[in-house]
Design a protein around this motif. Structure first.
Motif, mmCIF file in Angstrom:
data_model
loop_
_atom_site.group_PDB
_atom_site.id
_atom_site.type_symbol
_atom_site.label_atom_id
_atom_site.label_comp_id
_atom_site.label_asym_id
_atom_site.label_seq_id
_atom_site.Cartn_x
_atom_site.Cartn_y
_atom_site.Cartn_z
ATOM 1 N N MET A 1 0.853 -1.163 0.000
ATOM 2 C CA MET A 1 0.000 0.000 0.000
ATOM 3 C C MET A 1 0.905 1.234 0.000
ATOM 4 N N TYR A 2 0.551 2.184 -0.820
ATOM 5 C CA TYR A 2 1.337 3.411 -0.937
ATOM 6 C C TYR A 2 0.796 4.485 0.001
ATOM 7 N N LYS A 3 1.669 5.403 0.381
ATOM 8 C CA LYS A 3 1.265 6.493 1.266
ATOM 9 C C LYS A 3 0.318 7.461 0.566
ATOM 10 N N SER A 4 0.474 7.624 -0.745
ATOM 11 C CA SER A 4 -0.387 8.509 -1.528
ATOM 12 C C SER A 4 -0.251 8.155 -2.999
ATOM 13 N N GLU A 5 -1.116 8.710 -3.831
ATOM 14 C CA GLU A 5 -1.027 8.440 -5.262
ATOM 15 C C GLU A 5 0.261 8.985 -5.874
ATOM 16 N N PRO A 6 0.704 10.200 -5.502
ATOM 17 C CA PRO A 6 1.990 10.662 -6.046
ATOM 18 C C PRO A 6 3.153 9.747 -5.636
ATOM 19 N N MET A 7 3.125 9.248 -4.410
ATOM 20 C CA MET A 7 4.173 8.331 -3.962
ATOM 21 C C MET A 7 4.115 7.025 -4.746
ATOM 22 N N ALA A 8 2.916 6.581 -5.112
ATOM 23 C CA ALA A 8 2.775 5.368 -5.920
ATOM 24 C C ALA A 8 3.438 5.563 -7.278
ATOM 25 N N ALA A 9 3.211 6.724 -7.887
ATOM 26 C CA ALA A 9 3.803 7.005 -9.197
ATOM 27 C C ALA A 9 5.328 7.040 -9.115
ATOM 28 N N ILE A 10 5.842 7.690 -8.081
ATOM 29 C CA ILE A 10 7.295 7.759 -7.892
ATOM 30 C C ILE A 10 7.864 6.365 -7.688
ATOM 31 N N TYR A 11 7.218 5.601 -6.822
ATOM 32 C CA TYR A 11 7.710 4.261 -6.503
ATOM 33 C C TYR A 11 7.736 3.372 -7.742
ATOM 34 N N GLU A 12 6.665 3.404 -8.513
ATOM 35 C CA GLU A 12 6.595 2.560 -9.699
ATOM 36 C C GLU A 12 7.649 2.958 -10.728
ATOM 37 N N MET A 13 7.908 4.256 -10.849
ATOM 38 C CA MET A 13 8.955 4.712 -11.756
ATOM 39 C C MET A 13 10.323 4.222 -11.284
ATOM 40 N N MET A 14 10.578 4.334 -9.997
ATOM 41 C CA MET A 14 11.862 3.900 -9.458
ATOM 42 C C MET A 14 12.014 2.389 -9.547
ATOM 43 N N GLU A 15 10.928 1.656 -9.386
ATOM 44 C CA GLU A 15 10.982 0.195 -9.526
ATOM 45 C C GLU A 15 11.388 -0.175 -10.953
ATOM 46 N N GLY A 16 10.879 0.558 -11.935
ATOM 47 C CA GLY A 16 11.283 0.327 -13.314
ATOM 48 C C GLY A 16 12.766 0.593 -13.517
ATOM 49 N N LEU A 17 13.277 1.644 -12.889
ATOM 50 C CA LEU A 17 14.704 1.935 -12.976
ATOM 51 C C LEU A 17 15.530 0.841 -12.312
ATOM 52 N N ARG A 18 15.032 0.311 -11.189
ATOM 53 C CA ARG A 18 15.746 -0.776 -10.515
ATOM 54 C C ARG A 18 15.781 -2.020 -11.400
ATOM 55 N N GLN A 19 14.658 -2.335 -11.992
ATOM 56 C CA GLN A 19 14.598 -3.510 -12.864
ATOM 57 C C GLN A 19 15.514 -3.347 -14.075
ATOM 58 N N GLY A 20 15.668 -2.103 -14.527
ATOM 59 C CA GLY A 20 16.543 -1.835 -15.655
ATOM 60 C C GLY A 20 18.014 -1.715 -15.288
ATOM 61 N N GLY A 21 18.305 -1.771 -13.997
ATOM 62 C CA GLY A 21 19.686 -1.717 -13.541
ATOM 63 C C GLY A 21 20.223 -0.316 -13.289
ATOM 64 N N ALA A 22 19.358 0.702 -13.378
ATOM 65 C CA ALA A 22 19.808 2.078 -13.184
ATOM 66 C C ALA A 22 20.025 2.432 -11.713
#
Length: 55
Positions: A1-22
């Motif tokens: 569960m995310y703290k807020s919708e903006p935090m969800a967007a940030i988290y999902e973007m960062m998860e994509g960067l992690r998966q990509g190795g960035a």
């Protein structure tokens, strides 16, 4: 569960960067702490299929 919708967007973007190795796992743990919230106990039980009432 995310703290807020903006935090969800940030988290999902960062998860994509992690998966990509960035970014690495250690960096991602910082985003875990910043963006994710623990569900209250009754909500966690409901998500796991449990119940607050005794049978």
């Amino acid at each position: 569960m995310y703290k807020s919708e903006p935090m969800a967007a940030i988290y999902e973007m960062m998860e994509g960067l992690r998966q990509g190795g960035a970014i690495n796992e250690q960096t991602m743990h910082g985003f875990d702490a910043a963006c994710l919230s623990l569900a209250p106990e009754p909500e966690r039980r409901a998500q796991q299929g449990g119940s607050d009432q005794a049978a």
